[in-house]
Design an enzyme around this catalytic site. Structure first.
Site, PDB file in Angstrom:
ATOM      1  N   GLU A  61       0.816  -1.216   0.000  1.00  0.00           N
ATOM      2  CA  GLU A  61       0.000   0.000   0.000  1.00  0.00           C
ATOM      3  C   GLU A  61       0.847   1.263   0.000  1.00  0.00           C
ATOM      4  OE1 GLU A  61      -3.213  -0.029   2.819  1.00  0.00           O
ATOM      5  OE2 GLU A  61      -4.034  -1.895   2.021  1.00  0.00           O
ATOM      6  N   LYS A 112     -15.787  -1.566   3.302  1.00  0.00           N
ATOM      7  CA  LYS A 112     -15.138  -1.926   2.040  1.00  0.00           C
ATOM      8  C   LYS A 112     -16.230  -2.500   1.134  1.00  0.00           C
ATOM      9  CE  LYS A 112     -10.643  -3.428   3.987  1.00  0.00           C
ATOM     10  NZ  LYS A 112      -9.970  -4.598   4.613  1.00  0.00           N
TER      11      LYS A 112
HETATM   12  P1  PGA Z   1      -6.568  -5.954   2.717  1.00  0.00           P
HETATM   13  O1  PGA Z   1      -6.003  -4.939   3.788  1.00  0.00           O
HETATM   14  O2  PGA Z   1      -7.126  -5.183   1.588  1.00  0.00           O
HETATM   15  O3  PGA Z   1      -5.385  -6.787   2.360  1.00  0.00           O
HETATM   16  O4  PGA Z   1      -7.652  -6.753   3.436  1.00  0.00           O
HETATM   17  C1  PGA Z   1      -6.689  -3.784   4.171  1.00  0.00           C
HETATM   18  C2  PGA Z   1      -7.082  -3.814   5.637  1.00  0.00           C
HETATM   19  O5  PGA Z   1      -6.868  -4.831   6.337  1.00  0.00           O
HETATM   20  O6  PGA Z   1      -7.625  -2.848   6.143  1.00  0.00           O
HETATM   21 ZN    ZN Z   2      -7.874  -4.017   8.211  1.00  0.00          ZN
END
Ligand code: PGA
Ligand code: ZN
Length: 425
Positions: free
Chosen positions: A202, A334
């Site tokens: 990221e 998400k």
């Molecule tokens: P991931 O990480 O997209 O790999 O799940 C993001 C998070 O855990 O917030």
């Molecule tokens: Zn997370």
């Protein structure tokens, strides 16, 4: 009215294929969206459909793309794109499985978001304005990663995200400027130690450290090195992502060669809360450790935001249950965990109902798609989490927020501290 639904495989930030959906309405309006993909995935999430086999490590999405072009396109043709709930209900019923494994969460979320964007285009509005529908809006407070970790950095350290928030900044643009100074300062510090090895998934610096706590010390030095005040200008946020290194009340910190039980991990995090200016901790325990979440929220929930990601997986029913049991104080949203826009909205509304704070979040596998910057603003979510100040798939979202803030000047404020639902410091 939906006329065409198209799809294709495009590439994500880990070099893996992902689904892009494109929806065209009878009036010529077009909406396009790309599905993201997680690495630390909660067991209750919508499941991406992958081709398996040897090619591309099994990550191919030809079947998911085929589902959009075939079954989904046929089912959506002629339907009203402005009725998002009806579209998403149709998609969910067409799939017919609890975790969207038949058509694929990737196929469904790309389509659902593309329909939303086509409807906004048809209304002649930018997506954030279309979503707000005259209700209150704010430019979200960004949680920004400085060091990566966990499954985003090959397990080099156990903790997944070391982030900062500039909660007392005057604008989102000001928050980015301050965070960029911290990011730069952290990079210089790593270079000086001969430990600058590029970035994690990221965009945060690669975490070459000997213990998890060393990362926190480096973060403090980076903030001070940038001429900023920890606990005033800049606060610390952690995503422990504990499901990645523990379950059933046993947590193995591989870097430190020790295993802690739920109480032990709670004590460690509690010491960090006392020692560092931490304002938010995500997934402090594994998704199966309700007792851990409950005790920790009771002890620290009044001063630190306790965020459920793998625990709540953007699911309204889970949010309601967590609220009644006191497991968290904030929901990470998400869209691809839910699989449709409407289900993500239901989780947002459940969070509001519970008095929880909300953070709209990207995944570790992302693209140039900036939809979530609009969702966070138009939904008045208060906070957004997208990764670091580097890598184009991250800065695409930050840069879109800069444009949105500029366009909203005078009509919507920067959420700032209010984005967090804890006492101001
Ligand atoms: P991931 O990480 O997209 O790999 O799940 C993001 C998070 O855990 O917030
Ligand atoms: Zn997370």
């Amino acid at each position: 009215e939906i006329r065409h639904v198209r799809a294709r495989a495009v590439w994500d930030s880990r070099g893996r294929p992902t689904v892009e959906a494109e929806v065209e309405l009878a009036d010529g309006s077009v909406g396009r969206a790309i599905a993201p993909a997680g690495a630390s995935v909660g067991s209750g999430e919508a499941l991406d459909l992958r081709d398996g086999g040897d090619a591309l490590g099994g990550f191919g999405v030809d079947r998911a793309v085929g589902n959009v072009k075939g079954e989904i396109a046929a089912a959506l043709a002629g339907h009203d794109a402005a009725d998002q709930q009806a579209i998403d209900k149709l998609l969910t019923e067409l799939d017919g499985t609890p975790q969207k494994s038949r058509l694929g969460g990737n196929a469904m979320v790309a389509t659902s978001m593309a329909v939303l964007k086509a409807a906004a285009a048809s209304a002649g509005l930018p997506l954030y304005l279309y979503l707000a529908q005259g209700r209150g809006m704010s430019v979200p407070l960004p949680q920004i990663q400085i060091f990566g970790g966990g499954s985003h950095a090959a397990g080099r350290v156990d903790i997944q995200d070391f982030l900062v928030v500039c909660a007392n900044a005057g604008s989102v643009a000001d928050a980015f400027r301050k965070t960029a100074e911290v990011y730069r300062s952290a990079g210089e510090l790593m270079a000086a130690a001969g430990k600058r090895h590029g970035v994690a998934d990221e965009g945060g610096w690669w975490p070459d450290f000997d213990s998890n706590e060393q990362v926190l010390d480096a973060l403090m030095r980076a903030i001070e090195g940038a001429g900023l005040m920890p606990g005033d200008d800049v606060f610390i946020v952690l995503d422990i992502a504990a499901s990645e290194f523990g379950s059933k009340g046993r947590y193995t910190l591989g870097l430190e060669r020790r295993t802690l039980d739920t109480d032990g991990l709670g004590e460690l995090l509690g010491r960090w809360i006392e020692r560092y200016p931490i304002v938010s901790i995500e997934d402090p325990f594994a998704e199966d450790d309700e007792a851990g979440f409950r005790a920790f929220t009771a002890a620290y929930g009044h001063r630190v935001q306790i965020v459920g990601d793998d625990l709540l997986v953007t699911n309204a029913e889970r949010v309601k249950a967590a609220a009644s049991k006191g497991l968290a104080t904030c929901v990470l949203l998400k869209p691809n965990q839910a699989g449709t826009v409407s289900e993500a909205v239901a989780a947002l509304e459940a969070a509001r109902e519970a008095g929880f704070a909300t953070i709209v979040s990207a995944r570790s596998g992302e693209s140039e798609d900036t939809t979530i910057a609009h969702l966070a603003t138009g939904w008045n979510a208060g906070q957004i989490k997208v990764g670091s100040m580097s890598r184009g798939e991250r800065t695409a979202k930050w840069n879109e927020l800069i444009r949105i803030e500029e366009a909203l000047a005078g009509s919507a404020r920067f959420a700032g501290w209010e984005g967090l639902k804890i006492e101001r410091r």
